[in-house]
Design an enzyme around this catalytic site. Structure first.
Site, PDB file in Angstrom:
ATOM      1  CE  LYS A  41      -4.035   2.121   0.571  1.00 59.73           C
ATOM      2  NZ  LYS A  41      -5.178   2.001  -0.339  1.00 59.73           N
ATOM      3  CG  LEU A 211     -17.563 -11.153  -3.452  1.00 55.50           C
ATOM      4  CD1 LEU A 211     -16.067 -11.406  -3.450  1.00 55.50           C
ATOM      5  CD2 LEU A 211     -18.323 -12.360  -3.965  1.00 55.50           C
TER       6      LEU A 211
END
Length: 240
Positions: A41, A211
């Protein structure tokens, strides 16, 4: 001097469209194929205190949970700030600046810990980091092919085409794209994906629905390539 790593720079059509979920899914899939994958990240803005009183970032935690190399959260997220806002503002609030060379050095130090580095950008493709440097410049400095995460919601076709155009204008290769369902109520999803496939000029690596548990394995199950084929595709796009 630019140092080229094997891997991908993962950008998105906007913020909050699932770049981290897709990066975690890719980490899982490539690791399943036997690759030593380092998810990075590049910049993380927004931390909360956990039960032990440690300051943590949700995206960094998600990527850290997906990797299998025994990396520390600080290696996955080498540059983190407390305030959940644009990174140049978050840095200023802490009395810091986001300078090019230290940022690149931090990302490269993490990328060297594995075979493939999946470097996730911040927000969209052009997010300011300081007065003369943004995330598009960062992508150029890292010299990695780009994977575009398209958040499926109203306006996604325009945002995706403009981002692809900006990526190529910087001389970077658009390796592929993943459609991620940002708005579960968006109508005409099939038509939108078909329009993107016809216009982006890069292969679609998957369409991830909304999801209930977006674990790395659950996300990876919706990629259109097997883990072995995905690893081959990532290796192929490293070629100039």
């Amino acid at each position: 001097m630019s140092v080229r790593f094997q891997g991908l720079f993962i950008t998105g059509t906007d913020t909050e469209i699932g770049k981290t979920c897709i990066t975690a899914g890719l980490t899982h899939a490539l690791a399943e194929a036997g690759a030593r994958v380092v998810p990075v990240k590049s910049l993380a803005a927004g931390q909360v205190q956990d039960a032990q009183g440690q300051w943590v970032n949700e995206d960094v935690q998600q990527l850290h949970a997906a990797q299998r190399l025994g990396l520390t959260p600080a290696q996955v997220g080498p540059v983190q700030f407390r305030e959940p806002c644009a990174p140049h503002i978050a840095a200023r609030l802490e009395g810091k600046t986001l300078d090019r060379e230290p940022l690149l050095a931090a990302i490269r130090a993490s990328a060297r810990l594995g075979e493939l580095a999946l470097v996730e950008g911040v927000g969209g493709f052009r997010v300011p980091l300081n007065d003369g440097y943004d995330t598009a410049d960062l992508a150029v400095d890292l010299a990695l092919p780009v994977l575009l995460v398209v958040g499926l919601r109203l306006g996604c076709i325009n945002h995706a085409l403009l981002t692809a155009e900006a990526v190529r204008a910087r001389g970077l290769r658009l390796a592929g794209w993943v459609a991620n369902t940002a708005d579960p109520h968006q109508p005409h999803v099939v038509d939108n994906v078909a329009a993107l496939a016809a216009r982006l000029g890069a292969p679609c690596w998957g369409h991830v629905p909304r999801l209930p548990d977006p674990s790395p394995a659950a996300v990876a199950a919706h990629f259109s390539l097997t883990p072995a084929a995905l690893l081959q595709a990532v290796r192929q796009v490293q070629e100039p």
